[in-house]
Scaffold this motif. Sequence first.
Motif, PDB file in Angstrom:
ATOM      1  N   MET A   9       0.845  -1.192   0.000  1.00 17.50           N
ATOM      2  CA  MET A   9       0.000   0.000   0.000  1.00 17.50           C
ATOM      3  C   MET A   9       0.879   1.240   0.000  1.00 17.50           C
ATOM      4  SD  MET A   9      -2.892  -0.920   2.759  1.00 17.50           S
ATOM      5  CE  MET A   9      -3.691   0.658   2.552  1.00 17.50           C
ATOM      6  N   GLY A  10       0.709   2.091  -0.977  1.00 17.13           N
ATOM      7  CA  GLY A  10       1.537   3.288  -1.015  1.00 17.13           C
ATOM      8  C   GLY A  10       0.824   4.423  -0.336  1.00 17.13           C
ATOM      9  N   HIS A  11       1.349   4.868   0.801  1.00 22.58           N
ATOM     10  CA  HIS A  11       0.745   6.012   1.483  1.00 22.58           C
ATOM     11  C   HIS A  11       1.825   7.033   1.743  1.00 22.58           C
ATOM     12  CE1 HIS A  11      -3.159   4.290   2.362  1.00 22.58           C
ATOM     13  NE2 HIS A  11      -2.522   3.157   2.427  1.00 22.58           N
ATOM     14  N   HIS A  12       2.598   7.363   0.705  1.00 24.87           N
ATOM     15  CA  HIS A  12       3.724   8.219   1.003  1.00 24.87           C
ATOM     16  C   HIS A  12       3.466   9.680   0.701  1.00 24.87           C
ATOM     17  CE1 HIS A  12       4.212   6.202  -2.938  1.00 24.87           C
ATOM     18  NE2 HIS A  12       4.147   7.455  -3.314  1.00 24.87           N
ATOM     19  N   HIS A  13       2.204  10.060   0.555  1.00 25.90           N
ATOM     20  CA  HIS A  13       1.951  11.486   0.309  1.00 25.90           C
ATOM     21  C   HIS A  13       0.486  11.803   0.569  1.00 25.90           C
ATOM     22  CE1 HIS A  13       1.141   9.554  -3.670  1.00 25.90           C
ATOM     23  NE2 HIS A  13      -0.013   9.960  -3.229  1.00 25.90           N
ATOM     24  N   GLY A  14       0.106  13.008   0.195  1.00 30.17           N
ATOM     25  CA  GLY A  14      -1.301  13.388   0.331  1.00 30.17           C
ATOM     26  C   GLY A  14      -1.639  13.799   1.742  1.00 30.17           C
ATOM     27  N   HIS A  15      -0.615  14.161   2.519  1.00 27.98           N
ATOM     28  CA  HIS A  15      -0.917  14.550   3.897  1.00 27.98           C
ATOM     29  C   HIS A  15      -0.346  15.913   4.229  1.00 27.98           C
ATOM     30  CE1 HIS A  15      -2.773  10.886   5.159  1.00 27.98           C
ATOM     31  NE2 HIS A  15      -1.870  10.246   4.462  1.00 27.98           N
ATOM     32  N   ASN A  16      -0.582  16.872   3.370  1.00 27.32           N
ATOM     33  CA  ASN A  16      -0.049  18.197   3.669  1.00 27.32           C
ATOM     34  C   ASN A  16      -1.143  19.038   4.321  1.00 27.32           C
ATOM     35  OD1 ASN A  16      -1.556  17.983   1.428  1.00 27.32           O
ATOM     36  ND2 ASN A  16      -0.293  19.269   0.117  1.00 27.32           N
ATOM     37  N   ASN A  36      -6.663  -4.998 -16.866  1.00 29.35           N
ATOM     38  CA  ASN A  36      -8.031  -4.829 -16.409  1.00 29.35           C
ATOM     39  C   ASN A  36      -8.057  -4.277 -14.971  1.00 29.35           C
ATOM     40  OD1 ASN A  36     -10.143  -6.202 -14.582  1.00 29.35           O
ATOM     41  ND2 ASN A  36     -11.113  -6.248 -16.589  1.00 29.35           N
ATOM     42  N   VAL A  37      -9.003  -3.386 -14.723  1.00 30.30           N
ATOM     43  CA  VAL A  37      -9.188  -2.859 -13.357  1.00 30.30           C
ATOM     44  C   VAL A  37     -10.560  -3.328 -12.900  1.00 30.30           C
ATOM     45  CG1 VAL A  37      -9.351  -0.796 -11.925  1.00 30.30           C
ATOM     46  CG2 VAL A  37      -7.843  -0.805 -13.914  1.00 30.30           C
ATOM     47  N   HIS A  38     -10.626  -4.025 -11.768  1.00 30.06           N
ATOM     48  CA  HIS A  38     -11.931  -4.489 -11.312  1.00 30.06           C
ATOM     49  C   HIS A  38     -12.042  -4.434  -9.790  1.00 30.06           C
ATOM     50  CE1 HIS A  38      -9.233  -7.952 -11.539  1.00 30.06           C
ATOM     51  NE2 HIS A  38      -9.905  -8.464 -10.521  1.00 30.06           N
ATOM     52  N   HIS A  39     -13.217  -4.815  -9.288  1.00 32.56           N
ATOM     53  CA  HIS A  39     -13.479  -4.841  -7.847  1.00 32.56           C
ATOM     54  C   HIS A  39     -13.105  -3.498  -7.200  1.00 32.56           C
ATOM     55  CE1 HIS A  39     -14.208  -8.049  -4.628  1.00 32.56           C
ATOM     56  NE2 HIS A  39     -14.462  -6.865  -4.103  1.00 32.56           N
ATOM     57  N   VAL A  40     -13.664  -2.443  -7.743  1.00 33.27           N
ATOM     58  CA  VAL A  40     -13.294  -1.095  -7.301  1.00 33.27           C
ATOM     59  C   VAL A  40     -14.190  -0.602  -6.161  1.00 33.27           C
ATOM     60  CG1 VAL A  40     -13.119   1.328  -8.056  1.00 33.27           C
ATOM     61  CG2 VAL A  40     -12.467  -0.523  -9.611  1.00 33.27           C
ATOM     62  N   HIS A  41     -13.564   0.009  -5.158  1.00 34.40           N
ATOM     63  CA  HIS A  41     -14.310   0.709  -4.098  1.00 34.40           C
ATOM     64  C   HIS A  41     -13.710   2.108  -3.945  1.00 34.40           C
ATOM     65  CE1 HIS A  41     -16.482  -2.765  -2.495  1.00 34.40           C
ATOM     66  NE2 HIS A  41     -15.373  -3.470  -2.640  1.00 34.40           N
ATOM     67  N   ASP A  51     -11.067  15.107   4.764  1.00 31.04           N
ATOM     68  CA  ASP A  51      -9.747  15.199   4.143  1.00 31.04           C
ATOM     69  C   ASP A  51      -9.350  13.983   3.330  1.00 31.04           C
ATOM     70  OD1 ASP A  51      -9.356  17.600   5.560  1.00 31.04           O
ATOM     71  OD2 ASP A  51      -8.807  16.445   7.341  1.00 31.04           O
ATOM     72  N   GLU A  52     -10.020  12.849   3.558  1.00 31.03           N
ATOM     73  CA  GLU A  52      -9.505  11.627   2.958  1.00 31.03           C
ATOM     74  C   GLU A  52     -10.488  10.920   2.037  1.00 31.03           C
ATOM     75  OE1 GLU A  52      -7.747   8.763   5.642  1.00 31.03           O
ATOM     76  OE2 GLU A  52      -6.928  10.404   6.848  1.00 31.03           O
ATOM     77  N   ILE A  53     -10.013  10.636   0.834  1.00 31.36           N
ATOM     78  CA  ILE A  53     -10.791   9.793  -0.078  1.00 31.36           C
ATOM     79  C   ILE A  53      -9.939   8.555  -0.370  1.00 31.36           C
ATOM     80  CG2 ILE A  53     -11.891   9.608  -2.340  1.00 31.36           C
ATOM     81  CD1 ILE A  53     -12.325  12.601  -2.267  1.00 31.36           C
ATOM     82  N   HIS A  54     -10.533   7.404  -0.245  1.00 29.51           N
ATOM     83  CA  HIS A  54      -9.813   6.146  -0.443  1.00 29.51           C
ATOM     84  C   HIS A  54     -10.271   5.458  -1.729  1.00 29.51           C
ATOM     85  CE1 HIS A  54      -8.254   5.482   3.832  1.00 29.51           C
ATOM     86  NE2 HIS A  54      -8.822   6.672   3.835  1.00 29.51           N
ATOM     87  N   LEU A  55      -9.287   4.854  -2.386  1.00 30.96           N
ATOM     88  CA  LEU A  55      -9.616   4.040  -3.552  1.00 30.96           C
ATOM     89  C   LEU A  55      -8.969   2.679  -3.359  1.00 30.96           C
ATOM     90  CD1 LEU A  55      -9.493   4.758  -7.289  1.00 30.96           C
ATOM     91  CD2 LEU A  55      -7.835   3.153  -6.440  1.00 30.96           C
ATOM     92  N   GLU A  56      -9.750   1.640  -3.548  1.00 29.63           N
ATOM     93  CA  GLU A  56      -9.110   0.321  -3.576  1.00 29.63           C
ATOM     94  C   GLU A  56      -9.614  -0.427  -4.801  1.00 29.63           C
ATOM     95  OE1 GLU A  56     -11.684  -2.644  -0.730  1.00 29.63           O
ATOM     96  OE2 GLU A  56     -10.080  -1.492   0.231  1.00 29.63           O
ATOM     97  N   ALA A  57      -8.729  -1.235  -5.377  1.00 35.29           N
ATOM     98  CA  ALA A  57      -9.097  -1.946  -6.598  1.00 35.29           C
ATOM     99  C   ALA A  57      -8.174  -3.141  -6.799  1.00 35.29           C
ATOM    100  CB  ALA A  57      -8.971  -1.011  -7.798  1.00 35.29           C
ATOM    101  N   ASN A  73      -5.097   1.805  -2.471  1.00 33.31           N
ATOM    102  CA  ASN A  73      -4.725   0.441  -2.104  1.00 33.31           C
ATOM    103  C   ASN A  73      -5.036  -0.477  -3.280  1.00 33.31           C
ATOM    104  OD1 ASN A  73      -4.083  -1.861  -0.746  1.00 33.31           O
ATOM    105  ND2 ASN A  73      -5.977  -1.937   0.436  1.00 33.31           N
ATOM    106  N   ILE A  74      -3.994  -1.030  -3.886  1.00 37.31           N
ATOM    107  CA  ILE A  74      -4.172  -1.846  -5.094  1.00 37.31           C
ATOM    108  C   ILE A  74      -3.768  -3.292  -4.826  1.00 37.31           C
ATOM    109  CG2 ILE A  74      -3.417  -2.186  -7.491  1.00 37.31           C
ATOM    110  CD1 ILE A  74      -4.992   0.369  -7.227  1.00 37.31           C
ATOM    111  N   GLN A  75      -4.616  -4.205  -5.262  1.00 42.99           N
ATOM    112  CA  GLN A  75      -4.249  -5.621  -5.183  1.00 42.99           C
ATOM    113  C   GLN A  75      -3.826  -6.068  -6.587  1.00 42.99           C
ATOM    114  OE1 GLN A  75      -6.905  -8.246  -3.049  1.00 42.99           O
ATOM    115  NE2 GLN A  75      -6.725  -9.812  -4.628  1.00 42.99           N
ATOM    116  N   PRO A  76      -2.519  -6.340  -6.772  1.00 42.27           N
ATOM    117  CA  PRO A  76      -2.076  -6.746  -8.107  1.00 42.27           C
ATOM    118  C   PRO A  76      -2.416  -8.210  -8.379  1.00 42.27           C
ATOM    119  CG  PRO A  76      -0.211  -6.599  -6.605  1.00 42.27           C
ATOM    120  CD  PRO A  76      -1.425  -6.254  -5.808  1.00 42.27           C
ATOM    121  N   GLU A  77      -2.781  -8.512  -9.627  1.00 40.63           N
ATOM    122  CA  GLU A  77      -3.112  -9.888  -9.996  1.00 40.63           C
ATOM    123  C   GLU A  77      -2.529 -10.189 -11.374  1.00 40.63           C
ATOM    124  OE1 GLU A  77      -7.368 -10.079  -9.925  1.00 40.63           O
ATOM    125  OE2 GLU A  77      -7.503  -9.916  -7.744  1.00 40.63           O
ATOM    126  N   TYR A  78      -2.274 -11.473 -11.619  1.00 38.21           N
ATOM    127  CA  TYR A  78      -1.858 -11.873 -12.964  1.00 38.21           C
ATOM    128  C   TYR A  78      -2.490 -13.226 -13.280  1.00 38.21           C
ATOM    129  CZ  TYR A  78       0.906 -13.679 -16.797  1.00 38.21           C
ATOM    130  OH  TYR A  78       1.274 -14.217 -17.999  1.00 38.21           O
TER     131      TYR A  78
END
Length: 305
Positions: A1-8, A236-241, A248-254, A288-293
């Motif tokens: 999970m990359g959370h290294h920004h967006g907190h200014n 393909n991008v699927h299972h998106v929330h 202050d916070e909007i979350h995306l997971e896919a 938050n991205i779940q990679p799949e192959y």
Amino acid sequence: MGHHHGHNHTHEHSDLKGRNLVISIILNIGITTAQVIGGIFSGSLALLSDALHNFTDVISLIISYVANKLTKKKASFQKTFGFKRAEILAAFINASALIIIAVLLIIEAIKRFQNPEEIQSNLVIWLSIIAILGNGFSVLLLKKDAQVNMNMKSAYLHLFTDMMASVAVLIGGLLMKYYQLYWVDSVLTFAIAIYLIWMGFDLLKDSTKVLMLFTPDTIPVKKIVKEINAFDSINNVHHVHIWQLNEDEIHLEAHIDFNEDIALSQFDEVLRDIEDFVLEKYQINHVNIQPEYGKDGPKDIIVQD
């Protein structure tokens, strides 16, 4: 999970903000108490409804203050998000109470309108003047903070409309004193209550959307999916929330299906690109991205479990 920004987030004048809020809270508690007592003694329903208006302010100011403090509390194992939703929940409760009480006031105002009672107009006049001055002072105190923070803005707007409501009550008091138009009191009560419902409904709607984890109106899910799909390595991008945690916070997971079996370091690069893209274009600051192959399962954008 990359959370290294967006907190200014800005924390420069939060203490000053807290102090001004406390002053406004104390002022408003005083005004409310005076108006309730005055409303009971003068027999003026408009004074009582103005007091209610002021009281909802006190509540919303206290909420702003407490939420301000709570949001700073650290997350823990039991509360992994900390208290980030305190404000939203408080707004929801505040709005619900506002609407219920306003409806009761309307019922009372209609009864009163049918048989108006004599009202001690002098009390009404003096108390509305006190309320105008008190609210006016609070409005000036919060004006600066209102430009930077939605929470403070709502408190500021509340106080400002309060001041206007008190002006209406003052005019009503003068009409009753000099023209004995006691029905004005019911009409004012009705108007203030309708206004409270209108304000409350908006707040209720917005806070409900956030609590229900609805995607914010400003976020076009299909378009975002299409844009992420356009990345070279992505199949393909699927299972998106997409949801909003608080202001202050909007979350995306896919789940993202890749074209080839890439290395983790390559995935990190793609992730960083996605994060930068959605942050800049849509202000989504938690990804938050779940990679799949080549993984089996439904590939729809929205998957209802």
